[in-house]
Scaffold this motif. Structure first.
Motif, mmCIF file in Angstrom:
data_model
loop_
_atom_site.group_PDB
_atom_site.id
_atom_site.type_symbol
_atom_site.label_atom_id
_atom_site.label_comp_id
_atom_site.label_asym_id
_atom_site.label_seq_id
_atom_site.Cartn_x
_atom_site.Cartn_y
_atom_site.Cartn_z
ATOM 1 N N PHE A 132 0.868 -1.181 0.000
ATOM 2 C CA PHE A 132 0.000 0.000 0.000
ATOM 3 C C PHE A 132 0.901 1.226 0.000
ATOM 4 C CE2 PHE A 132 -2.283 3.423 2.194
ATOM 5 C CZ PHE A 132 -3.397 3.517 1.370
ATOM 6 N N MET A 133 0.729 2.057 -1.043
ATOM 7 C CA MET A 133 1.542 3.262 -1.177
ATOM 8 C C MET A 133 0.667 4.500 -1.093
ATOM 9 S SD MET A 133 4.222 2.174 -4.203
ATOM 10 C CE MET A 133 5.227 3.640 -3.944
ATOM 11 N N ASP A 134 1.240 5.558 -0.548
ATOM 12 C CA ASP A 134 0.547 6.834 -0.471
ATOM 13 C C ASP A 134 1.562 7.936 -0.748
ATOM 14 O OD1 ASP A 134 -1.584 8.622 0.036
ATOM 15 O OD2 ASP A 134 -0.874 8.924 2.085
ATOM 16 N N ARG A 135 1.306 8.736 -1.778
ATOM 17 C CA ARG A 135 2.193 9.842 -2.167
ATOM 18 C C ARG A 135 3.631 9.384 -2.395
ATOM 19 N NH1 ARG A 135 -0.211 14.714 1.656
ATOM 20 N NH2 ARG A 135 -2.370 14.272 1.139
ATOM 21 N N GLY A 136 3.767 8.258 -3.079
ATOM 22 C CA GLY A 136 5.084 7.772 -3.453
ATOM 23 C C GLY A 136 5.857 7.067 -2.360
ATOM 24 N N GLU A 166 2.608 0.378 3.977
ATOM 25 C CA GLU A 166 2.451 -0.935 4.608
ATOM 26 C C GLU A 166 2.560 -2.004 3.533
ATOM 27 O OE1 GLU A 166 -0.637 -3.021 7.795
ATOM 28 O OE2 GLU A 166 -0.890 -0.926 7.220
ATOM 29 N N GLU A 167 3.090 -3.151 3.907
ATOM 30 C CA GLU A 167 3.158 -4.266 2.969
ATOM 31 C C GLU A 167 3.056 -5.578 3.723
ATOM 32 O OE1 GLU A 167 7.019 -5.187 1.119
ATOM 33 O OE2 GLU A 167 7.784 -3.436 2.187
ATOM 34 N N GLY A 168 2.609 -6.597 2.990
ATOM 35 C CA GLY A 168 2.459 -7.921 3.575
ATOM 36 C C GLY A 168 1.503 -8.746 2.737
ATOM 37 N N THR A 169 0.957 -9.778 3.337
ATOM 38 C CA THR A 169 -0.027 -10.601 2.636
ATOM 39 C C THR A 169 -1.322 -9.814 2.487
ATOM 40 O OG1 THR A 169 -0.961 -11.525 4.663
ATOM 41 C CG2 THR A 169 0.952 -12.688 3.705
ATOM 42 N N SER A 205 -6.449 -6.768 7.873
ATOM 43 C CA SER A 205 -6.040 -6.315 9.211
ATOM 44 C C SER A 205 -4.883 -5.315 9.126
ATOM 45 C CB SER A 205 -5.614 -7.516 10.064
ATOM 46 O OG SER A 205 -6.631 -8.479 10.131
ATOM 47 N N PRO A 206 -5.092 -4.172 8.488
ATOM 48 C CA PRO A 206 -3.996 -3.212 8.354
ATOM 49 C C PRO A 206 -3.580 -2.635 9.706
ATOM 50 C CG PRO A 206 -6.067 -2.237 7.618
ATOM 51 C CD PRO A 206 -6.347 -3.681 7.905
#
Length: 199
Positions: free
Chosen positions: A167-171, A175-178, A185-186
């Motif tokens: 998950f990216m926001d403004r470059g 967060e990353e994962g499965t 469940s962020p």
């Protein structure tokens, strides 16, 4: 990010490694060869040549790569059959629906037998009823073992097909994962805020 992964842009900072070698060590000629022979890129726009038939659009990159005209046409025809587009071989892009155009663009990239497919919001330009046919093609590719990097807002598709979600926001990577970790469940407040609005 996709432009960097596809060797269309060079990173302004950091390192990008390919098989443990920094891509900054590669010549522009070698990067161009890798891009054309190993990486398929699907943009939001279909980028089909309007004066060529569907068959010619799929065959053209093969011809540029040195495949004979006859073999390129055969390979293009076989690839179009895999996408249920064999009846559209002699159509021109203006005669196709948006979903058909995007499937032709995917077929054109896959005819080159890439190792990786990069998708930039492949359904963003489609009417809602046409989104499903493109996502089905992509889902079939994933099930066949194709490595894909997909930029998408189709959260249900990402949750079902992805092995790894970023998950990216403004470059920036937030967060990353499965899919379960990031979508269901962020941990990041920004990720939770986003998915609370789209799920």
């Amino acid at each position: 990010l996709l432009n960097i992964l596809g060797f269309l842009d060079h990173p302004t900072s950091g390192q990008y490694f390919l098989n443990q070698t920094p891509t900054s060590h590669f010549s522009s000629r070698r990067l161009a060869k890798l891009r054309s022979q190993k990486i398929g890129i699907i943009f939001q726009e279909y980028n089909l040549i309007p004066t060529l038939t569907v068959l010619e659009n799929v065959a053209l990159p093969l011809i540029y790569a040195g495949v004979s005209h006859t073999k390129a046409i055969i390979k293009a025809s076989e690839t179009l059959k895999n996408f249920d587009l064999q009846t559209k071989e002699y159509y021109y892009p203006y005669q196709l629906s948006g979903g058909q155009k995007q499937r032709v663009a995917i077929a054109r990239a896959l005819a080159m037998d890439p190792k990786v497919m990069l998708f930039d919001e492949p359904t963003s330009a489609l009417d809602p009823e046409l989104v499903g046919e493109v996502l089905t093609v992509m889902q079939n590719l994933a099930q066949a073992g194709m490595t894909m990097v997909v930029v998408t807002h189709e959260v249900g598709f990402a949750r079902e097909v992805a092995d790894h979600v970023v998950f990216m926001d403004r470059g920036t990577v937030v967060e990353e994962g499965t899919p379960e970790q990031v979508i269901i469940s962020p941990q990041s407040p920004r990720t939770r805020e986003f998915f609370s609005k789209v799920l």
